[in-house]
Design a protein around this motif. Sequence first.
Motif, PDB file in Angstrom:
ATOM      1  N   HIS A  73       0.594  -1.706  -0.103  1.00  0.00           N
ATOM      2  CA  HIS A  73      -0.079   0.411  -0.637  1.00  0.00           C
ATOM      3  C   HIS A  73       0.797   1.650   0.150  1.00  0.00           C
ATOM      4  CE1 HIS A  73      -2.963  -3.017   1.842  1.00  0.00           C
ATOM      5  NE2 HIS A  73      -3.479  -1.833   0.772  1.00  0.00           N
ATOM      6  N   TYR A  74       0.532   2.360  -1.010  1.00  0.00           N
ATOM      7  CA  TYR A  74       0.930   3.362  -0.913  1.00  0.00           C
ATOM      8  C   TYR A  74       0.061   4.597  -0.850  1.00  0.00           C
ATOM      9  CZ  TYR A  74       5.460   0.959  -1.124  1.00  0.00           C
ATOM     10  OH  TYR A  74       6.535   0.111  -0.594  1.00  0.00           O
ATOM     11  N   SER A  75       0.336   5.492   0.476  1.00  0.00           N
ATOM     12  CA  SER A  75      -0.463   7.034   0.148  1.00  0.00           C
ATOM     13  C   SER A  75      -0.452   7.643  -0.927  1.00  0.00           C
ATOM     14  CB  SER A  75       0.076   7.545   1.632  1.00  0.00           C
ATOM     15  OG  SER A  75      -0.222   7.009   2.299  1.00  0.00           O
TER      16      SER A  75
ATOM     17  N   THR B  29       5.282   8.969  -2.722  1.00  0.00           N
ATOM     18  CA  THR B  29       6.859   9.545  -2.191  1.00  0.00           C
ATOM     19  C   THR B  29       7.257   7.897  -1.357  1.00  0.00           C
ATOM     20  OG1 THR B  29       6.444  11.585  -1.769  1.00  0.00           O
ATOM     21  CG2 THR B  29       8.220  10.931  -0.730  1.00  0.00           C
ATOM     22  N   LEU B  30       8.217   7.010  -2.080  1.00  0.00           N
ATOM     23  CA  LEU B  30       8.673   6.345  -1.250  1.00  0.00           C
ATOM     24  C   LEU B  30      10.263   6.427  -0.172  1.00  0.00           C
ATOM     25  CD1 LEU B  30       6.657   5.214  -2.735  1.00  0.00           C
ATOM     26  CD2 LEU B  30       7.835   3.089  -3.602  1.00  0.00           C
ATOM     27  N   ASP B  31       9.850   6.223   0.899  1.00  0.00           N
ATOM     28  CA  ASP B  31      11.253   5.227   1.822  1.00  0.00           C
ATOM     29  C   ASP B  31      11.743   4.220   1.087  1.00  0.00           C
ATOM     30  OD1 ASP B  31      11.768   7.441   4.033  1.00  0.00           O
ATOM     31  OD2 ASP B  31       9.896   6.223   5.359  1.00  0.00           O
TER      32      ASP B  31
ATOM     33  N   VAL C 298      13.096   1.921   1.902  1.00  0.00           N
ATOM     34  CA  VAL C 298      13.586   0.622   3.065  1.00  0.00           C
ATOM     35  C   VAL C 298      14.681  -0.761   3.152  1.00  0.00           C
ATOM     36  CG1 VAL C 298      12.450  -1.286   4.659  1.00  0.00           C
ATOM     37  CG2 VAL C 298      11.134   0.907   4.169  1.00  0.00           C
ATOM     38  N   GLU C 299      15.110  -0.659   4.593  1.00  0.00           N
ATOM     39  CA  GLU C 299      16.923  -1.424   4.560  1.00  0.00           C
ATOM     40  C   GLU C 299      16.296  -2.652   3.566  1.00  0.00           C
ATOM     41  OE1 GLU C 299      20.542  -2.280   3.822  1.00  0.00           O
ATOM     42  OE2 GLU C 299      19.595  -0.126   5.032  1.00  0.00           O
TER      43      GLU C 299
ATOM     44  N   GLU D  10      11.193  -5.408   0.182  1.00  0.00           N
ATOM     45  CA  GLU D  10      11.067  -6.031  -1.589  1.00  0.00           C
ATOM     46  C   GLU D  10      10.587  -4.789  -2.607  1.00  0.00           C
ATOM     47  OE1 GLU D  10       9.227  -9.034  -1.533  1.00  0.00           O
ATOM     48  OE2 GLU D  10       9.932 -10.361  -3.365  1.00  0.00           O
TER      49      GLU D  10
ATOM     50  N   SER E 146       9.904  -1.021  -2.211  1.00  0.00           N
ATOM     51  CA  SER E 146      10.899   0.276  -2.437  1.00  0.00           C
ATOM     52  C   SER E 146      12.533   0.083  -2.206  1.00  0.00           C
ATOM     53  CB  SER E 146      11.262   0.976  -1.278  1.00  0.00           C
ATOM     54  OG  SER E 146      11.492  -0.141  -0.343  1.00  0.00           O
TER      55      SER E 146
ATOM     56  N   VAL F 110       3.193  11.869   4.145  1.00  0.00           N
ATOM     57  CA  VAL F 110       2.511  11.896   2.718  1.00  0.00           C
ATOM     58  C   VAL F 110       0.958  12.360   2.285  1.00  0.00           C
ATOM     59  CG1 VAL F 110       2.346  10.130   0.380  1.00  0.00           C
ATOM     60  CG2 VAL F 110       4.323  10.155   2.115  1.00  0.00           C
TER      61      VAL F 110
ATOM     62  N   GLY G 136       2.208   0.071   8.864  1.00  0.00           N
ATOM     63  CA  GLY G 136       1.778  -0.838   9.702  1.00  0.00           C
ATOM     64  C   GLY G 136       2.942  -1.872   8.832  1.00  0.00           C
TER      65      GLY G 136
HETATM   66  C1  LIG Z   1      -2.103   2.473   3.716  1.00  0.00           C
HETATM   67  C2  LIG Z   1      -0.640   2.472   4.092  1.00  0.00           C
HETATM   68  C3  LIG Z   1      -0.290   3.328   2.923  1.00  0.00           C
HETATM   69  C4  LIG Z   1       1.482   3.399   3.256  1.00  0.00           C
HETATM   70  N1  LIG Z   1       2.008   4.215   2.035  1.00  0.00           N
HETATM   71  C5  LIG Z   1       3.605   4.950   2.555  1.00  0.00           C
HETATM   72  C6  LIG Z   1       4.170   5.815   1.900  1.00  0.00           C
HETATM   73  O1  LIG Z   1       3.326   6.811   1.769  1.00  0.00           O
HETATM   74  N2  LIG Z   1       5.670   5.837   1.800  1.00  0.00           N
HETATM   75  C7  LIG Z   1       6.237   4.537   2.154  1.00  0.00           C
HETATM   76  O2  LIG Z   1       7.517   4.378   1.927  1.00  0.00           O
HETATM   77  N3  LIG Z   1       5.403   3.279   2.977  1.00  0.00           N
HETATM   78  C8  LIG Z   1       4.082   3.711   2.874  1.00  0.00           C
HETATM   79  N4  LIG Z   1       3.639   2.837   3.532  1.00  0.00           N
HETATM   80  C9  LIG Z   1       4.243   1.216   3.591  1.00  0.00           C
HETATM   81  C10 LIG Z   1       4.210   0.284   2.768  1.00  0.00           C
HETATM   82  O3  LIG Z   1       3.228   0.062   2.364  1.00  0.00           O
HETATM   83  C11 LIG Z   1       6.240  -0.990   2.681  1.00  0.00           C
HETATM   84  O4  LIG Z   1       5.522  -1.305   3.660  1.00  0.00           O
HETATM   85  C12 LIG Z   1       6.808  -0.613   2.116  1.00  0.00           C
HETATM   86  O5  LIG Z   1       7.354   0.292   1.398  1.00  0.00           O
HETATM   87  C13 LIG Z   1       7.803  -1.525   2.803  1.00  0.00           C
HETATM   88  O6  LIG Z   1       7.572  -2.277   1.634  1.00  0.00           O
HETATM   89  P1  LIG Z   1       8.402  -2.775   1.217  1.00  0.00           P
HETATM   90  O7  LIG Z   1       8.638  -3.456   0.440  1.00  0.00           O
HETATM   91  O8  LIG Z   1      10.047  -1.617   0.208  1.00  0.00           O
HETATM   92  O9  LIG Z   1       9.560  -3.575   1.820  1.00  0.00           O
HETATM   93  P2  LIG Z   1       9.317  -4.924   2.344  1.00  0.00           P
HETATM   94  O10 LIG Z   1       9.797  -6.207   1.258  1.00  0.00           O
HETATM   95  O11 LIG Z   1       8.055  -5.244   2.683  1.00  0.00           O
HETATM   96  O12 LIG Z   1      10.558  -5.240   3.914  1.00  0.00           O
HETATM   97  C14 LIG Z   1      10.162  -4.299   5.149  1.00  0.00           C
HETATM   98  C15 LIG Z   1      11.476  -5.148   6.634  1.00  0.00           C
HETATM   99  O13 LIG Z   1      10.668  -6.145   6.659  1.00  0.00           O
HETATM  100  C16 LIG Z   1      11.134  -7.430   6.327  1.00  0.00           C
HETATM  101  N5  LIG Z   1      10.685  -7.874   5.605  1.00  0.00           N
HETATM  102  C17 LIG Z   1       9.797  -8.531   5.154  1.00  0.00           C
HETATM  103  N6  LIG Z   1       9.114  -9.637   4.571  1.00  0.00           N
HETATM  104  C18 LIG Z   1      10.587 -10.056   4.713  1.00  0.00           C
HETATM  105  C19 LIG Z   1      10.954 -11.178   4.097  1.00  0.00           C
HETATM  106  N7  LIG Z   1       9.879 -12.379   3.619  1.00  0.00           N
HETATM  107  N8  LIG Z   1      12.601 -11.767   4.507  1.00  0.00           N
HETATM  108  C20 LIG Z   1      13.019 -10.608   4.908  1.00  0.00           C
HETATM  109  N9  LIG Z   1      12.987  -9.550   5.451  1.00  0.00           N
HETATM  110  C21 LIG Z   1      11.342  -9.165   5.447  1.00  0.00           C
HETATM  111  C22 LIG Z   1      12.481  -6.309   5.511  1.00  0.00           C
HETATM  112  O14 LIG Z   1      13.494  -6.750   5.409  1.00  0.00           O
HETATM  113  C23 LIG Z   1      12.512  -4.989   6.227  1.00  0.00           C
HETATM  114  O15 LIG Z   1      12.845  -4.490   6.685  1.00  0.00           O
HETATM  115  C24 LIG Z   1       1.893   2.108   3.869  1.00  0.00           C
HETATM  116  C25 LIG Z   1       1.599   1.399   4.445  1.00  0.00           C
HETATM  117  C26 LIG Z   1       0.645   1.044   4.286  1.00  0.00           C
HETATM  118  C27 LIG Z   1      -0.193   0.848   4.869  1.00  0.00           C
END
Ligand SMILES: Cc1cc2nc3c(=O)[nH]c(=O)nc-3n(C[C@H](O)[C@H](O)[C@H](O)COP(=O)(O)OP(=O)(O)OC[C@H]3O[C@@H](n4cnc5c(N)ncnc54)[C@H](O)[C@@H]3O)c2cc1C
Lengths: 201, 251
Positions: free
Chosen positions: B76-78, B92-94, B96-97, B100, B102, B143, B251
Amino acid sequence: MHVTRGFTGRPRVPDAGLPPGQYDAGDDWPVLSAEVTPDLAPTDWTFRVDGLVEEPRTWNWTQAHELPASAYEGDIHCVTSWSKFGVRFGGVSLDAFLDVVRPHASATHVVAYSHTGYTTNLPLSDVTGGRAWIAWEYDGRPLPAEHGGPARLLVPHLYFWKSAKWIAGLRLLDHDEPGFWEQNGYHARGNPWEEQRYSGD
Amino acid sequence: MTDTFAPTTRFAVPGRIAVSNRAAAVWQTATLTEIRRETPHASTFRFAVPGWSGHLAGQHLMLRLRAEDGYVAQRHYSIASHPDDTGHVELTLDHVEGGEVSGWFHTVAAPGDTVEVRGPLSGFFAWPGDRPALLLGAGSGVVPLMSMLRQHRARRLSVPLRLVVSARGPEELIYAREYGAETTTVFTRTAPQGVPVGRMAAAHVAPLLAEQPPGGWEAYVCGSNGFAEHASRLLVEAGQPVDRIRIERFG
Ligand SMILES: Cc1cc2nc3c(=O)[nH]c(=O)nc-3n(C[C@H](O)[C@H](O)[C@H](O)COP(=O)(O)OP(=O)(O)OC[C@H]3O[C@@H](n4cnc5c(N)ncnc54)[C@H](O)[C@@H]3O)c2cc1C
């Protein structure tokens, strides 16, 4: 189907327990409530079952704990795409409460509501037959407030927004009536295995 | 229906709008047209989505990436852009270390790439621009609040709007150049000389509740769960009614 250039994703770990579109959140347990976490002491907590039942009834904390204890050990799935494996909840099976109030044959659905006013709707058949609990323990400890403590509904085979936090009661109805997220575009039933996230899925 | 059920408790967070279930059900192709760096860890991604049905400030969408073997990751992204930016959405995305999704955006994505989106989703955090808005955000939680601020400006709305935004330091403040007199910034780790460092506190929130507009504020809180718990408690302590606080937790 549309392939994203250069996207490979995480190594695939075949996991029969993971519903479509979900990922394993591991030790994380994200909190996603839309409201302020209420300051609700166990002594202030009550749970009522009414509507299409023989004998509407309200339990307080002590009375609810006098019902036979029941535990859930398994998985939970949130609509925002995380799943959590091997979680342990303790409480009482919803069947134990329903046995006391005795649902009418005409009852088909329930609205579960929280002490915050949050609501969610479920078919009665999804909360009977050992598939739903009122849970007050997580991993052997009192359920934390941000996760719905002192007590929440637990319906682990559906997306977790159905498992209303800070549960205050159930009303049994002869029709389906959309709750909070359901009025906000979410699916009426929310079965993760059929990926019923939003209405229309 | 004769016996529509209403809980006896106060309804905490009434939804602001009815959402279009049809728009939410359809995946659409979004073409990346521009990437703008906001901070060392966050960038804005602008997409053309020709069939976009429009959104309200504060709503979010679901985005998915698909690998060649059919594997899909969705998040999900706002929506950061304001509702009048027809046919376009900005996210706008952070970074995340190890993230997957971002991670792909911050290391692979380039203009011309396409992804899939569905939405807008969820009406409860939406702000139609009607009532006074008090916005509290931290990190990328700003955001959806920026969408509200941008709408407020684009439509020259006269209804009051205030934003309190928290970041680790000035260089981590997303949209730093866009804030005006309506915004209070809070720096939690580092700040320019003479500016205090610390968590968002009663001192930031109480004055805004003391100068309530007629009818009071609708409060919108967005950020990590830790921030959301903290900020919503500040609001309650300052006298904001709980049923007029909406919280979006990343979350
Ligand atoms: C309503 C809503 C709105 C949002 N809006 C925004 C926004 O505007 N901007 C924004 O930047 N984010 C937003 N988010 C957060 C966004 O949805 C993602 O959670 C965020 O971008 C991280 O996703 P990712 O795939 O990059 O990281 P993920 O891959 O999901 O990882 C997140 C963390 O969990 C760990 N992790 C997760 N799964 C695994 C796995 N299988 N194996 C190993 N490690 C794992 C990762 O290492 C990391 O530390 C929002 C979330 C919600 C619920």
